[in-house]
Write a protein that holds these residues in place. Structure first.
Motif, PDB file in Angstrom:
ATOM      1  N   ILE A  86     -12.708 -13.607 -12.225  1.00 27.73           N
ATOM      2  CA  ILE A  86     -11.622 -13.885 -13.165  1.00 27.73           C
ATOM      3  C   ILE A  86     -12.125 -14.548 -14.534  1.00 27.73           C
ATOM      4  N   ASP A  87     -11.633 -14.356 -15.494  1.00 30.82           N
ATOM      5  CA  ASP A  87     -11.840 -15.128 -16.933  1.00 30.82           C
ATOM      6  C   ASP A  87     -11.932 -16.678 -16.528  1.00 30.82           C
ATOM      7  N   TYR A  88     -13.252 -17.161 -17.028  1.00 32.45           N
ATOM      8  CA  TYR A  88     -13.427 -18.646 -16.501  1.00 32.45           C
ATOM      9  C   TYR A  88     -12.225 -19.491 -16.771  1.00 32.45           C
ATOM     10  N   ARG A  89     -11.635 -19.372 -17.746  1.00 37.02           N
ATOM     11  CA  ARG A  89     -10.483 -20.218 -18.138  1.00 37.02           C
ATOM     12  C   ARG A  89      -9.417 -20.413 -17.320  1.00 37.02           C
ATOM     13  N   HIS A  90      -9.349 -19.309 -16.460  1.00 37.17           N
ATOM     14  CA  HIS A  90      -8.284 -19.262 -15.112  1.00 37.17           C
ATOM     15  C   HIS A  90      -9.036 -19.149 -13.883  1.00 37.17           C
ATOM     16  N   ARG A  91     -10.208 -19.481 -13.805  1.00 37.06           N
ATOM     17  CA  ARG A  91     -11.005 -19.256 -12.373  1.00 37.06           C
ATOM     18  C   ARG A  91     -10.799 -20.283 -11.313  1.00 37.06           C
ATOM     19  N   MET A  92     -10.398 -21.575 -11.665  1.00 38.33           N
ATOM     20  CA  MET A  92     -10.240 -22.497 -10.755  1.00 38.33           C
ATOM     21  C   MET A  92      -9.523 -22.148  -9.457  1.00 38.33           C
ATOM     22  N   GLY A  93     -10.060 -22.363  -8.044  1.00 40.63           N
ATOM     23  CA  GLY A  93      -9.408 -21.907  -7.126  1.00 40.63           C
ATOM     24  C   GLY A  93      -9.496 -20.632  -6.634  1.00 40.63           C
ATOM     25  N   VAL A  94     -10.147 -19.875  -7.437  1.00 45.00           N
ATOM     26  CA  VAL A  94     -10.426 -18.286  -7.199  1.00 45.00           C
ATOM     27  C   VAL A  94     -11.854 -17.938  -6.971  1.00 45.00           C
ATOM     28  N   GLU A  95     -12.142 -17.303  -5.852  1.00 45.38           N
ATOM     29  CA  GLU A  95     -13.613 -17.088  -5.431  1.00 45.38           C
ATOM     30  C   GLU A  95     -13.962 -15.710  -6.056  1.00 45.38           C
ATOM     31  N   ASP A  96     -15.287 -15.751  -6.693  1.00 44.57           N
ATOM     32  CA  ASP A  96     -15.976 -14.513  -7.067  1.00 44.57           C
ATOM     33  C   ASP A  96     -16.263 -13.615  -6.102  1.00 44.57           C
ATOM     34  N   LEU A  97     -16.356 -12.258  -6.246  1.00 40.34           N
ATOM     35  CA  LEU A  97     -16.734 -11.331  -5.227  1.00 40.34           C
ATOM     36  C   LEU A  97     -17.899 -10.614  -5.411  1.00 40.34           C
ATOM     37  N   LEU A  98     -18.986 -10.761  -4.767  1.00 34.86           N
ATOM     38  CA  LEU A  98     -20.288  -9.778  -4.897  1.00 34.86           C
ATOM     39  C   LEU A  98     -19.788  -8.465  -4.060  1.00 34.86           C
ATOM     40  N   VAL A 108     -10.649  -3.982  -3.147  1.00 36.25           N
ATOM     41  CA  VAL A 108     -10.829  -5.665  -3.084  1.00 36.25           C
ATOM     42  C   VAL A 108      -9.826  -6.294  -3.542  1.00 36.25           C
ATOM     43  N   ASN A 109      -9.897  -7.495  -3.008  1.00 35.31           N
ATOM     44  CA  ASN A 109      -8.679  -8.708  -3.086  1.00 35.31           C
ATOM     45  C   ASN A 109      -9.314  -9.873  -3.552  1.00 35.31           C
ATOM     46  N   ILE A 110      -8.824 -10.291  -4.690  1.00 33.53           N
ATOM     47  CA  ILE A 110      -9.481 -11.432  -5.393  1.00 33.53           C
ATOM     48  C   ILE A 110      -8.365 -12.594  -5.195  1.00 33.53           C
ATOM     49  N   ASP A 111      -8.869 -13.559  -4.537  1.00 34.48           N
ATOM     50  CA  ASP A 111      -8.008 -14.662  -3.883  1.00 34.48           C
ATOM     51  C   ASP A 111      -8.864 -16.061  -4.032  1.00 34.48           C
ATOM     52  N   THR A 112      -8.217 -17.008  -3.048  1.00 34.73           N
ATOM     53  CA  THR A 112      -9.004 -18.208  -2.626  1.00 34.73           C
ATOM     54  C   THR A 112     -10.244 -17.700  -1.879  1.00 34.73           C
ATOM     55  N   ILE A 113     -10.134 -16.801  -0.840  1.00 34.86           N
ATOM     56  CA  ILE A 113     -11.181 -16.004  -0.361  1.00 34.86           C
ATOM     57  C   ILE A 113     -11.084 -14.648  -0.481  1.00 34.86           C
ATOM     58  N   SER A 114     -11.989 -14.271  -1.298  1.00 36.51           N
ATOM     59  CA  SER A 114     -12.106 -12.711  -1.826  1.00 36.51           C
ATOM     60  C   SER A 114     -12.681 -11.841  -0.824  1.00 36.51           C
ATOM     61  N   SER A 115     -12.312 -10.547  -0.577  1.00 36.20           N
ATOM     62  CA  SER A 115     -12.760  -9.587   0.099  1.00 36.20           C
ATOM     63  C   SER A 115     -12.874  -8.229  -0.372  1.00 36.20           C
TER      64      SER A 115
END
Length: 215
Positions: A86-98, A108-115
């Motif tokens: 997610i855009d770095y300005r709104h990324r807090m609490g969201v996990e990047d996904l490799l 994919v689902n981007i969330d606190t724990i992404s998958s």
């Protein structure tokens, strides 16, 4: 042990990856990896990025789309590993996904724990990520106990707990290497092999180079 402390959920994203030259895609998708993503609708109107983890992140190498109705899509050539964030300005609490860019459709689902799932290497990567999370959950109580024992001056207990930690970490490395061996050539195999080598070169104080064997 020091190396293993660096491999956490978030650190997984920062690990090194290599290109994949053996990408033979079916004609129907022209060698493209299609990403279908979902995210909390509170991010509607915000940008989400597909960033290569090898080489510079530039306008030419980074793809981005605007989230709408809690959904987003990417289409990328296969052959490397990238990270969805997610855009770095709104990324807090969201996990990047490799993710692995390989032929097919990746969901994919981007969330606190992404998958992510849907293609062979990404399914294996997701399994390895979940195994890694459980590994660090198993380590946590032993490390906490060792910290307390050290504070209390009980070095005998510290040593006993360290033996347990070392055993768990050896099992983790063994599992990761075995997964790499099963994968065959590709980005994920190179990624895991690079992170869990069986030996490495070390420069000694006298300037000589020696081979250090892991485990």
């Amino acid at each position: 042990m020091k190396n293993m402390k660096k491999i956490g959920i978030g650190v997984i994203v920062a690990l090194m990856a290599w290109g994949w030259t053996g990408c033979n895609a079916p004609k129907e998708n022209n060698g493209l990896c299609k990403v279908q993503g979902t995210v909390n609708p509170r991010f509607n109107g915000k940008k989400i990025f597909l960033v290569p983890i090898e080489g510079p992140a530039t306008m030419e190498t980074v793809d981005s789309v605007v989230i709408a109705d809690g959904k987003f899509e990417f289409e990328s050539e296969c052959g490397e590993m990238k990270v969805i964030r997610i855009d770095y300005r709104h990324r807090m609490g969201v996990e990047d996904l490799l993710v692995v860019m390989e032929p097919g459709e990746l969901v994919v689902n981007i969330d606190t724990i992404s998958s992510g799932k849907g293609t062979p290497q990404n399914d294996s990567l997701q399994g390895w990520k979940e195994y890694t999370m459980k590994h660090f959950q198993r380590l946590a109580p032993y490390r906490q106990q060792a910290k307390m024992a050290k504070e209390n001056g009980d070095m005998s207990m510290v040593e006993q707990l360290q033996v347990k930690v070392d055993s768990l970490e050896r099992a983790y490395r063994k599992h990761s290497r075995e997964l790499a061996a099963r994968m065959g050539e590709g980005p994920l195999q190179k990624f895991l092999s690079g992170r869990f080598p069986t030996s490495y070169k070390k420069k000694m104080p006298d300037g000589t180079i020696t081979t250090v064997y892991v485990d």
